[in-house]
Design a protein around this motif. Structure first.
Motif, PDB file in Angstrom:
ATOM      1  N   ASP A  74       0.811  -1.223   0.000  1.00 20.61           N
ATOM      2  CA  ASP A  74       0.000   0.000   0.000  1.00 20.61           C
ATOM      3  C   ASP A  74       0.846   1.274   0.000  1.00 20.61           C
ATOM      4  OD1 ASP A  74       1.079  -0.115   2.532  1.00 20.61           O
ATOM      5  OD2 ASP A  74      -0.836   0.108   3.594  1.00 20.61           O
ATOM      6  N   LYS A  75       2.131   1.149  -0.260  1.00 20.67           N
ATOM      7  CA  LYS A  75       3.011   2.326  -0.208  1.00 20.67           C
ATOM      8  C   LYS A  75       2.747   3.280  -1.367  1.00 20.67           C
ATOM      9  CE  LYS A  75       6.641   0.044   2.408  1.00 20.67           C
ATOM     10  NZ  LYS A  75       6.140   0.605   3.668  1.00 20.67           N
ATOM     11  N   THR A  76       3.106   4.550  -1.124  1.00 20.71           N
ATOM     12  CA  THR A  76       3.003   5.582  -2.149  1.00 20.71           C
ATOM     13  C   THR A  76       4.288   5.612  -2.962  1.00 20.71           C
ATOM     14  OG1 THR A  76       1.554   6.923  -0.745  1.00 20.71           O
ATOM     15  CG2 THR A  76       2.649   8.040  -2.580  1.00 20.71           C
ATOM     16  N   VAL A  77       4.159   5.495  -4.260  1.00 18.59           N
ATOM     17  CA  VAL A  77       5.309   5.479  -5.160  1.00 18.59           C
ATOM     18  C   VAL A  77       5.346   6.810  -5.911  1.00 18.59           C
ATOM     19  CG1 VAL A  77       6.312   4.369  -7.195  1.00 18.59           C
ATOM     20  CG2 VAL A  77       5.311   2.982  -5.364  1.00 18.59           C
ATOM     21  N   LEU A  78       6.539   7.392  -6.012  1.00 21.02           N
ATOM     22  CA  LEU A  78       6.680   8.711  -6.627  1.00 21.02           C
ATOM     23  C   LEU A  78       8.061   8.867  -7.243  1.00 21.02           C
ATOM     24  CD1 LEU A  78       7.332  11.362  -3.845  1.00 21.02           C
ATOM     25  CD2 LEU A  78       6.843   8.998  -3.256  1.00 21.02           C
ATOM     26  N   PRO A  79       8.284   9.941  -7.990  1.00 21.95           N
ATOM     27  CA  PRO A  79       9.602  10.114  -8.629  1.00 21.95           C
ATOM     28  C   PRO A  79      10.710  10.275  -7.599  1.00 21.95           C
ATOM     29  CG  PRO A  79       7.976  11.636  -9.543  1.00 21.95           C
ATOM     30  CD  PRO A  79       7.362  11.028  -8.327  1.00 21.95           C
ATOM     31  N   GLY A  80      11.913   9.824  -7.956  1.00 16.98           N
ATOM     32  CA  GLY A  80      13.076  10.098  -7.123  1.00 16.98           C
ATOM     33  C   GLY A  80      13.229  11.599  -6.916  1.00 16.98           C
ATOM     34  N   ILE A 397      10.916   6.141  -5.959  1.00 13.46           N
ATOM     35  CA  ILE A 397      11.004   5.864  -4.528  1.00 13.46           C
ATOM     36  C   ILE A 397       9.622   5.498  -4.000  1.00 13.46           C
ATOM     37  CG2 ILE A 397      12.937   7.449  -4.236  1.00 13.46           C
ATOM     38  CD1 ILE A 397      10.992   9.404  -2.835  1.00 13.46           C
ATOM     39  N   ALA A 398       9.589   4.927  -2.808  1.00 15.01           N
ATOM     40  CA  ALA A 398       8.332   4.576  -2.151  1.00 15.01           C
ATOM     41  C   ALA A 398       8.382   4.995  -0.692  1.00 15.01           C
ATOM     42  CB  ALA A 398       8.074   3.079  -2.262  1.00 15.01           C
ATOM     43  N   VAL A 399       7.260   5.548  -0.220  1.00 17.83           N
ATOM     44  CA  VAL A 399       7.147   5.968   1.182  1.00 17.83           C
ATOM     45  C   VAL A 399       5.826   5.467   1.737  1.00 17.83           C
ATOM     46  CG1 VAL A 399       8.563   8.029   0.814  1.00 17.83           C
ATOM     47  CG2 VAL A 399       6.066   8.202   0.636  1.00 17.83           C
ATOM     48  N   SER A 400       5.733   5.437   3.056  1.00 15.31           N
ATOM     49  CA  SER A 400       4.466   5.172   3.720  1.00 15.31           C
ATOM     50  C   SER A 400       3.752   6.508   3.920  1.00 15.31           C
ATOM     51  CB  SER A 400       4.698   4.492   5.067  1.00 15.31           C
ATOM     52  OG  SER A 400       5.389   3.269   4.894  1.00 15.31           O
ATOM     53  N   VAL A 413      12.208   7.115   3.702  1.00  9.86           N
ATOM     54  CA  VAL A 413      11.983   6.474   2.406  1.00  9.86           C
ATOM     55  C   VAL A 413      12.199   4.971   2.553  1.00  9.86           C
ATOM     56  CG1 VAL A 413      12.823   6.316   0.032  1.00  9.86           C
ATOM     57  CG2 VAL A 413      12.582   8.553   1.130  1.00  9.86           C
ATOM     58  N   ASP A 414      11.232   4.196   2.087  1.00 16.69           N
ATOM     59  CA  ASP A 414      11.259   2.743   2.297  1.00 16.69           C
ATOM     60  C   ASP A 414      11.934   1.971   1.171  1.00 16.69           C
ATOM     61  OD1 ASP A 414       9.715   2.837   4.758  1.00 16.69           O
ATOM     62  OD2 ASP A 414       8.012   3.367   3.495  1.00 16.69           O
ATOM     63  N   TRP A 415      11.951   2.553  -0.022  1.00 19.66           N
ATOM     64  CA  TRP A 415      12.484   1.810  -1.174  1.00 19.66           C
ATOM     65  C   TRP A 415      12.963   2.803  -2.218  1.00 19.66           C
ATOM     66  CZ3 TRP A 415      11.054   1.409  -6.387  1.00 19.66           C
ATOM     67  CH2 TRP A 415      11.577   0.317  -7.090  1.00 19.66           C
ATOM     68  N   VAL A 416      14.097   2.489  -2.869  1.00 20.58           N
ATOM     69  CA  VAL A 416      14.689   3.407  -3.838  1.00 20.58           C
ATOM     70  C   VAL A 416      15.175   2.634  -5.059  1.00 20.58           C
ATOM     71  CG1 VAL A 416      16.512   5.097  -4.271  1.00 20.58           C
ATOM     72  CG2 VAL A 416      15.485   4.970  -1.999  1.00 20.58           C
TER      73      VAL A 416
END
Length: 424
Positions: A74-80, A397-400, A413-416
């Protein structure tokens, strides 16, 4: 003849094998912010081939055979994210005398550490705003070729300054100055044009100048304008003729106004920008890069024996005004782009700038745009970074949580993924 035929066949196999071995990664996002200017959408599937985004579809699409699957729940994915003002080769609180002791090579070691921290913080592109002659250029190549884990680096190299000004070697005996001088101070329009060409020849992606005095330099003559109008016009015209933009460290209002009038592309810090200076920035299309986190780092070190009395006096003169220019700039329509001056504070804390920008008057969406679409436009890289779209670099990237309602979500940031490579 048979041997030649075999060699040709082997070469063709290697050539065609590149396309066959393309790597495909499928990313499932709980929420997608593909463009900060357009808001968020629901679940989505992003397909990445090698270092490029090849498709984005709504919902959870079926992955092609052999693809690597990254399910971000359910994470939010957005541009680096993009930080337009960093100093990867330095850490905060160092004694200014260390530049007379430590070799430039040590900057590459420090920069390798900081490049990794910066990438893990979600910043996949940075503009290196001043370093020793080749340290940032070495890091740039290292991250581009994958030898060093870190962001894409747009590097300035040494900054141009007036003799004895911010950016020039100060605080030492004259004979020591002569040894440490990297040859980028200039006097007069002709010599300043020459130094721009020298920086371009050395490999600079952008020209950095110090248009006013600085807070952390050892010269104590305030934060007013340094270069003459003719010198700055020469710098801007020469850089632009070479296809390079110019970024100007500038605190004092008249130095900001003069740099903008001369055609400088961005004002870094802009601490004391008044209405007159900001109106020129608006008219010229000059960007403001506020670097509010720098002053947080400075504030944290005040009174601890880290800074000399000269520096402490300038710090105390400045802190009460920090952030005021942001609201004024927004009201006048001056574009505001994201930069932190990381290196004055610890690398990896870059995202703390978002909350400071919101406190200064930006909305969360405007703050996010400053580090994505707006920053990409300043770099003239809007067709490469700053958004998620087919054909653009796979910097993701992905954030909660939802950074469009709470920008502090960007501080963890949870994932890059940078240029198609997943960090860690």
């Amino acid at each position: 003849m048979r041997k030649i035929t075999m060699l040709v066949a082997a070469a063709l196999a290697l050539t065609t094998g590149g396309a066959a071995s393309a790597k495909t990664t499928v990313i499932y996002a709980g929420k997608l912010i593909a463009d900060a200017d357009k808001g968020a959408q629901g679940p989505a599937t992003i397909v990445v081939t090698d270092d490029r985004i090849t498709s984005i579809t709504a919902g959870r699409a079926k992955a092609p055979a052999g693809a690597e699957i990254v399910d971000l729940g359910d994470k939010t994915v957005l541009p680096g994210l993009i930080d337009l003002h960093v100093h990867l080769t330095g850490d905060p609180g160092g004694d200014f005398r260390s530049e007379a002791v430590e070799p430039d090579e040590w900057g590459v070691v420090v920069g390798t550490k900081n490049a990794r921290l910066t990438l893990r913080a979600g910043f996949t592109t940075v503009r290196e705003a001043g370093s020793a002659q080749y340290t940032a250029f070495a890091l740039r190549r290292g991250t581009a070729e994958g030898f060093v884990e870190g962001p894409r680096i747009i590097a300035a190299g040494p900054s141009l300054s007036i003799v004895g000004g911010h950016g020039d070697v100060t605080g030492f005996r004259e004979d020591i100055h002569a040894v440490l001088d990297q040859g980028y101070s200039c006097t007069g329009a002709v010599e300043c044009a020459e130094k721009v060409r020298k920086a371009s020849r050395a490999g600079a992606d952008v020209i950095k100048i110090t248009a006013t005095g600085g807070v952390l330099s050892q010269q104590g003559r305030g934060l007013g304008a340094h270069f003459t109008d003719a010198e700055m016009e020469s710098i801007a015209q020469t850089a632009h003729s070479l296809g390079l933009k110019v970024m100007a460290h500038a605190h004092g209002a008249r130095g900001i106004e003069a740099a903008s009038a001369a055609g400088i592309d961005s004002i870094e810090h802009g601490t004391f920008a008044d209405d007159a200076a900001l109106k020129v920035m608006k008219a010229k299309g000059t960007y403001l890069v506020p670097t509010l986190m720098a002053f947080e780092g400075v504030r944290e070190r005040l009174g601890k024996g880290i800074y000399t009395p000269t520096v402490e006096e300038k710090v105390r003169m400045t802190l009460g005004t920090v952030g005021q220019a942001v609201g004024k700039a927004k009201a006048l329509g001056v574009p505001i782009a994201f930069g932190t001056d990381a290196g004055v504070f610890e690398h990896g804390r870059n995202a703390g700038e978002f909350a400071l920008l919101v406190k200064a008057g930006l909305t969360p969406r405007e703050a996010l745009a400053s580090a994505t679409t707006v920053a990409a436009r300043l770099l003239s890289m809007e067709d490469e970074v700053g958004r998620l779209a087919p054909g653009l670099s796979a910097d993701i990237i992905a954030v909660s949580g939802d950074p469009l309602s709470d920008v502090t979500a960007l501080e963890k940031v949870d994932w890059v993924m940078a240029r198609g490579r997943i960090a860690d």
